[in-house]
Design a protein around this motif. Structure first.
Motif, mmCIF file in Angstrom:
data_model
loop_
_atom_site.group_PDB
_atom_site.id
_atom_site.type_symbol
_atom_site.label_atom_id
_atom_site.label_comp_id
_atom_site.label_asym_id
_atom_site.label_seq_id
_atom_site.Cartn_x
_atom_site.Cartn_y
_atom_site.Cartn_z
ATOM 1 N N UNK A 42 0.888 -1.152 -0.026
ATOM 2 C CA UNK A 42 -0.086 0.065 -0.056
ATOM 3 C C UNK A 42 0.884 1.158 0.038
ATOM 4 N N UNK A 43 2.056 1.250 0.766
ATOM 5 C CA UNK A 43 2.769 2.487 1.001
ATOM 6 C C UNK A 43 3.381 2.722 -0.316
ATOM 7 N N UNK A 44 4.004 1.588 -1.220
ATOM 8 C CA UNK A 44 4.776 1.937 -2.232
ATOM 9 C C UNK A 44 4.137 2.710 -3.271
ATOM 10 N N UNK A 45 2.649 2.497 -3.327
ATOM 11 C CA UNK A 45 2.040 3.600 -4.319
ATOM 12 C C UNK A 45 2.286 4.820 -4.449
ATOM 13 N N UNK A 46 2.962 5.440 -3.238
ATOM 14 C CA UNK A 46 3.084 7.040 -3.011
ATOM 15 C C UNK A 46 4.366 6.931 -3.965
ATOM 16 N N UNK A 47 4.938 6.118 -4.511
ATOM 17 C CA UNK A 47 6.259 6.033 -5.095
ATOM 18 C C UNK A 47 6.068 6.715 -6.815
ATOM 19 N N UNK A 48 4.475 6.540 -6.951
ATOM 20 C CA UNK A 48 4.227 6.978 -8.461
ATOM 21 C C UNK A 48 3.740 8.405 -8.390
ATOM 22 N N UNK A 59 11.162 7.673 6.386
ATOM 23 C CA UNK A 59 12.497 8.063 5.620
ATOM 24 C C UNK A 59 12.722 6.915 4.872
ATOM 25 N N UNK A 60 12.561 5.920 5.228
ATOM 26 C CA UNK A 60 12.760 4.567 4.350
ATOM 27 C C UNK A 60 12.260 4.774 2.944
ATOM 28 N N UNK A 61 11.152 5.223 2.951
ATOM 29 C CA UNK A 61 10.215 5.194 1.622
ATOM 30 C C UNK A 61 10.594 6.582 0.851
ATOM 31 N N UNK A 62 11.047 7.434 1.514
ATOM 32 C CA UNK A 62 11.588 8.672 1.013
ATOM 33 C C UNK A 62 12.930 8.304 0.111
ATOM 34 N N UNK A 63 13.636 7.765 0.940
ATOM 35 C CA UNK A 63 14.849 7.431 -0.087
ATOM 36 C C UNK A 63 14.741 6.752 -1.176
ATOM 37 N N UNK A 89 10.623 -2.640 1.385
ATOM 38 C CA UNK A 89 9.750 -1.656 0.258
ATOM 39 C C UNK A 89 10.353 -1.571 -1.070
ATOM 40 N N UNK A 90 11.678 -2.067 -1.149
ATOM 41 C CA UNK A 90 12.011 -2.235 -2.622
ATOM 42 C C UNK A 90 11.373 -3.493 -3.192
ATOM 43 N N UNK A 91 11.321 -4.533 -2.458
ATOM 44 C CA UNK A 91 10.704 -5.852 -2.860
ATOM 45 C C UNK A 91 9.539 -5.521 -3.234
ATOM 46 N N UNK A 92 8.548 -4.852 -2.380
ATOM 47 C CA UNK A 92 7.185 -4.596 -2.853
ATOM 48 C C UNK A 92 7.159 -3.641 -4.106
ATOM 49 N N UNK A 93 7.984 -2.628 -4.275
ATOM 50 C CA UNK A 93 8.146 -1.839 -5.311
ATOM 51 C C UNK A 93 8.519 -2.320 -6.548
ATOM 52 N N UNK A 94 8.926 -3.664 -6.783
ATOM 53 C CA UNK A 94 9.454 -4.055 -7.676
ATOM 54 C C UNK A 94 8.641 -4.005 -9.128
ATOM 55 N N UNK A 95 7.336 -3.926 -8.964
ATOM 56 C CA UNK A 95 6.584 -3.797 -10.250
ATOM 57 C C UNK A 95 6.809 -2.382 -10.644
ATOM 58 N N UNK A 103 16.696 -2.491 -12.399
ATOM 59 C CA UNK A 103 16.829 -3.852 -11.985
ATOM 60 C C UNK A 103 16.933 -3.981 -10.493
ATOM 61 N N UNK A 104 16.244 -4.792 -9.911
ATOM 62 C CA UNK A 104 16.459 -4.912 -8.489
ATOM 63 C C UNK A 104 16.666 -6.333 -8.069
#
Length: 752
Positions: A42-48, A59-63, A89-95, A103-104
């Protein structure tokens, strides 16, 4: 043996002796049902979010967002506090990463992660890795040294999670030494989201400007600080890993071999360092706050900024907006240090305080040397005002600043809110160290590793004490009470290697090594098991297989039982050790069977076979199991489904009160209870509500022939009508017998 039924409209409890219940069948799950990592989907959707939008989060998500905004091409790393969540977070944001062509890789170790940065040596690809410092930096040191020697073309960023304090799970060291040793630039940004995310962008640019790797240090407070910043658009890598594969490059001048390696050393000083200094100055990475005309000043690491401002606020020398009455020189770059910038700050000062967390005092000594070479006679304070070791908390900062101002500017302190000798300024805090008992770390309630140590303890009772080494991981808690098994640990996966000096092969008394599945796949298969095979070591290795890298947050492993769509799992540890030549291998599929665990350990101790012996003891980590099962169970109960939940208890009338069960279990849910019975002064054992029904206490009691006081109560949620009727009948019958016995019991009347 006896049974009883308790009834309520929502649930009933069936109480049975341990021998009449198979609690493993109740709690067992299919392999495909097992999950591992904590989810941040849910949190990683903010990366978009895009340019101009406000990002809010940790801070983790912001990085992670900053990496995407700065065109990172590949990311890797290994989990470890306080950086574990970044990997999750990176694993869940792999898509999302895949959509951008990033590449992750969840690396096998920190060394694997650091080695992946080789992609940026010849190619202009931006790469980033992350791991725990300093344990991770130790593992990655060889790769980092080679990377720093050859230099990089694309920007490379090493994000290290610093955990320097009493609660740290590793040895107390600093990342600073590694940065200086290999000449890797070290950033330590102020702990707020705008500063941290800006530092990520500058780190890539600084790396490319100076052809040098950059290390970004984020403390545990920075990792979990909550805030906001104005986002930018995510950026596809200008040069991707696929571009590199399609256009291979080769430059022997970048290969770390003589004479190139000597040329690299000269480049570090003659080209890379001046380029780095020029970038740092031009982009004003270090910051200045407060007035220019004060005769005192404070030089501090960027990560210390929040603590210093808070201490100044408490002293009345800063406001809520961070405006300081004392000049501050904030080192967002702690290596390299800028001599000209520092000297300019000091020229108008009589007294300067240097705030540097940890030891040795690298920064303080370097700045003192700069002042000495420049001939400036300025009084410098640092570790004389603040502790040499330990985390600089708010209280530590406040005391250090008070001591500094008392010496350097007593009038400023006298006018502040915390002047010396001011009534109530220093409330007396009682020393509770002799009153409050220590609370060492221990296994979780229901941990499947506890029965392993109970079995070892029982084997020790029969065969005498062993030479035992531990490893990094939860099983290291076995070295503490009540088990007191294991005395050393040398590194992740190095438990058996730590015992290699004792692998004599004479078969008289064999050493035992504990190794977790995380450590096994990280480094243990080669450095420990393979080493023992090659040297024909006659030791015993117990591999604790709890299905995850449990100590770092429950990430999947090669041997995990999970169905993982993005990772290749379900590779048995037994096959791996057999593959490197171990011939004596035993698998225990349920560690809670203490009798079987003890039998296998004793077989390894007494067998005539000379050579490495490996016992793989498998049961799922209870913390991960509860994380998965509790929501499912609560959902089923809410939906009205019949659910059976086991709980354990102790019959107070049967318990003798010798507490041997606690000495062989140590479960947090197993505690003491004072009885009202005037004929019994000693407390009896008691199982509290935190019990998860693993059955370890009863198994230990049975294996050690302790007592029959343990019983199991099955809580039946949403029972059937038939079960409700039976429960009422049972309660009536038991109640009749209890009342009948109560009338015959001798009563003591209190004195009038």
């Amino acid at each position: 043996m006896w049974s009883s039924t308790l009834f309520s409209t929502r649930k009933i409890a069936v109480v049975q002796s341990l021998s009449r219940i198979d609690y493993w069948l109740i709690w067992g799950v299919g392999k495909a049902d097992i999950l591992a990592e904590r989810s941040f989907r849910k949190e990683v959707q903010q990366l978009r979010i895009g340019k101009g939008e406000v990002f809010r989060g940790e801070g983790i998500l912001a990085i992670t967002k900053a990496l995407l905004e700065n065109g990172v091409g590949y990311v890797g790393g290994y989990q470890g506090a306080p950086i574990s969540h970044l990997m999750d977070v990176l694993a869940d944001a792999e898509e999302i990463l895949g959509e951008l062509g990033v590449r992750f890789e969840s690396s096998a170790s920190e060394a694997s992660a650091a080695a992946s940065l080789a992609a940026s040596v010849h190619y202009p690809i931006r790469g980033a890795i992350t791991f725990k410092s300093t344990a991770g930096t130790n593992v990655a040191c060889d790769a980092l040294a080679n990377l720093a020697s050859s230099g990089v073309t694309g920007g490379t960023l090493i994000i290290v999670g610093e955990d320097y304090g009493e609660g740290s799970s590793i040895m107390q060291e600093r990342s600073h030494a590694f940065a200086m040793k290999s000449q890797i630039w070290l950033l330590d940004p102020r702990p707020n989201l705008p500063s941290i995310t800006a530092a990520v962008g500058h780190a890539f640019a600084l790396s490319e400007a100076s052809n040098t790797p950059v290390m970004l240090e984020v403390r545990i407070r920075s990792c979990h600080v909550y805030g906001s910043f104005v986002a930018a658009d995510n950026k596809r890598p200008e040069f991707t890993v696929q571009d590199a594969l399609d256009n291979p490059r080769r430059d022997t001048a970048r290969v770390v071999l003589p004479p190139a390696s000597f040329v690299h050393e000269r480049e570090k000083y003659e080209k890379r360092l001046p380029a780095a200094i020029e970038y740092i100055v031009r982009n004003e990475l270090n910051e200045f706050f407060g007035p220019d005309d004060k005769p005192i000043g404070i030089v501090l690491q960027g990560g210390m900024y929040n603590g210093i401002i808070r201490a100044l606020q408490r002293l009345g020398l800063a406001d809520v907006y961070g405006e300081s009455a004392i000049p501050l020189y904030v080192l967002n770059v702690t290596y390299p240090l800028l001599q000209d910038q520092f000297l300019d700050f000091c020229r108008t000062k009589d007294h300067v305080l240097i705030i540097e967390e940890g030891q040795p005092d690298f920064i303080e000594e370097a700045l003192r040397a700069m002042l000495h070479r420049a001939g400036l006679s300025i009084t410098v304070s640092g570790k004389d005002m603040l502790p040499m070791a330990g985390e600089y908390t708010g209280a530590v900062m406040l005391d250090g600043l008070t001591a500094f101002l008392s010496k350097a500017a007593p009038q400023m302190l006298a006018d502040s809110l915390r002047a010396p000798n001011k009534p109530g300024a220093d409330p007396e805090i009682p020393d509770l160290s002799a009153t409050v008992p220590p609370r060492p770390p221990g296994f979780c309630t229901g941990c499947p590793e506890r029965p392993i140590f109970a079995a070892l303890k029982l084997a020790e009772q029969r065969h005498g004490p062993f030479q035992v080494t531990g490893d990094i991981g939860c099983h290291l808690f076995g070295s503490l009470p009540p088990f007191n098994i294991g005395g050393t640990t040398m590194g992740y996966g190095l438990g058996p290697a730590s015992n290699s000096a004792f692998h004599g092969g004479d078969g008289t008394k064999r050493p035992i090594s504990i190794l977790g599945d995380g450590g096994f796949w990280h480094n243990g298969l080669n450095s420990s098991i393979g080493n023992a095979v090659y040297n024909m070591g006659d030791g015993i290795t117990v591999v604790v297989d709890n299905f995850y890298s449990a100590a770092t947050g429950g990430q999947d492993l090669l041997s995990s039982r999970a169905d993982n769509a993005k990772r290749y799992t379900k590779h048995p540890i037994t096959k791996a050790v057999e593959g490197v030549g171990v011939e004596w291998v035993r698998q225990v599929d349920r560690t809670y069977d203490v009798t079987k665990m003890r039998a296998v350990v004793e077989e390894a101790l007494t067998t005539s076979y000379n050579g490495p012996k490996v016992i793989v003891a498998s049961s799922e980590c209870m913390l991960n199991k509860q994380r998965r099962e509790k929501p499912k169970m609560q959902k089923a109960i809410t939906e009205g489904s019949r659910v059976v939940k086991p709980k354990f208890g102790i019959d107070e009338d049967v318990c003798t009160g010798d507490h041997a069960c606690m000495r062989l279990s140590g479960c947090p849910s197993l505690t003491l209870k004072k009885l009202d019975d005037p004929l019994r002064d000693d407390p009896v054992a008691h199982i509290d509500q935190s019990c998860v029904g693993c059955g370890n206490c009863g198994e230990v009691a049975d294996a050690a022939v302790l007592c029959p006081s343990f019983y199991q109560a099955d809580l039946v949620y949403n029972p059937s009508n038939g079960e409700r009727i039976i429960a009422r009948l049972r309660r009536l019958v038991i109640g009749w017998f209890q009342n009948r016995r109560a009338t015959r019991r001798l009563q003591f009347e209190p004195p009038v």
